[in-house]
Design an enzyme around this catalytic site. Structure first.
Site, PDB file in Angstrom:
ATOM      1  CB  THR A   9      -2.174   3.425  -4.157  1.00 40.43           C
ATOM      2  OG1 THR A   9      -2.886   4.376  -3.551  1.00 40.43           O
ATOM      3  CG2 THR A   9      -1.788   3.692  -5.557  1.00 40.43           C
ATOM      4  CB  SER A  10      -7.403   3.259  -2.249  1.00 35.44           C
ATOM      5  OG  SER A  10      -7.380   1.876  -1.550  1.00 35.44           O
ATOM      6  CG  ASP A  48      -1.772   1.182   1.233  1.00 34.61           C
ATOM      7  OD1 ASP A  48      -2.327   1.558   0.485  1.00 34.61           O
ATOM      8  OD2 ASP A  48      -1.563   1.910   2.548  1.00 34.61           O
ATOM      9  CG  ASP A  73      -1.549   8.211   2.453  1.00 31.19           C
ATOM     10  OD1 ASP A  73      -0.533   8.784   3.104  1.00 31.19           O
ATOM     11  OD2 ASP A  73      -2.444   8.832   2.966  1.00 31.19           O
ATOM     12  CG  ASP A  81      -1.923   2.333   6.541  1.00 27.89           C
ATOM     13  OD1 ASP A  81      -2.659   3.276   6.929  1.00 27.89           O
ATOM     14  OD2 ASP A  81      -1.825   1.953   5.374  1.00 27.89           O
ATOM     15  CE  LYS A 138      -5.401  -1.568  -1.279  1.00 27.18           C
ATOM     16  NZ  LYS A 138      -4.156  -0.773  -0.580  1.00 27.18           N
TER      17      LYS A 138
END
Length: 215
Positions: free
Chosen positions: A105-106, A11, A13, A161, A136
């Site tokens: 990443t989102s 991931d 951020d 995270d 996700k």
């Protein structure tokens, strides 16, 4: 504890970098512009694609324009101290073969590239919100990354995270490592929980990679 893998999926951020202050700043401004500050305060932001958040808060006909607006706010905020490397990120990534890891990443590709470029991270493989239909905690993002790297999901390790990201990795059948950078350790359900990437080392072998907790 040692974890063996053929590919590592990160991931962004909260895992490689932190842009939490920028995220909070930009989304608060965005919510104010659209007059939905009260509704916005009840929404979970972290680890979710922006399109899901916007669609939860606004009528469907407003989503495209509002989505473009939050992306612009966040991209423009990058030079204003909007992103910084988390402890251990550079050393850990530098120890890995470039074709054996990916960022998942989102964020949109435009935003992810802006943030990563600002801190000098240039992944060969990246899966973003623009590449998927289900974000996700659905497993689709991590399964796509494994496919692009040509690695069986069972031989991938996910670094996350956020609970939604860890759920995504587990659903994809991958080993999960949680970083307690944005959540308390007891809130994170993973095969291994550490403070951040500085707690880990990676050894590249003929069979792949071996991840260990530093003494």
């Amino acid at each position: 504890m040692k974890i063996r893998a053929q590919a590592l999926l990160f991931d962004n951020d909260g895992t490689l970098v932190s842009s939490l202050a920028s995220v909070d700043r930009c989304w608060a401004r965005w919510a104010g512009e659209y007059g939905i500050t009260e509704e916005f305060g009840r929404v979970e932001l972290h680890g979710r694609p922006a399109v899901e958040i916007v669609a939860e808060l606004l009528p469907a006909q407003m989503v495209p324009e509002a989505l473009a607006r939050i992306e612009t706010l966040e991209v423009e905020d990058v030079p204003n101290g909007g992103v910084h490397l988390l402890p251990g990120t550079k050393d850990f990534l530098d120890s890995l073969p470039a074709d054996r890891w990916a960022v998942v990443t989102s964020a949109t590709r435009r935003l992810a590239e802006a943030r990563l470029d600002a801190v000098g991270i240039l992944p060969k493989t990246m899966v973003t919100a623009d590449d998927i239909t289900r974000g996700k905690p659905d497993p689709e993002p991590y399964l796509l990354a494994a496919r692009e790297l040509g690695v069986d999901p069972a031989h991938c390790v996910v670094f996350e995270d956020a609970p939604a990201g860890l759920q995504s990795g587990r659903a994809a059948g991958m080993t999960t490592v949680a970083l307690a950078t944005t959540h308390q350790a007891h809130e994170l359900d993973a095969d291994l929980v550490v403070a951040d990437l500085s707690a880990l080392s990676a050894l590249v072998t003929d069979g792949g990679m071996e991840i260990s907790v530093r003494r």
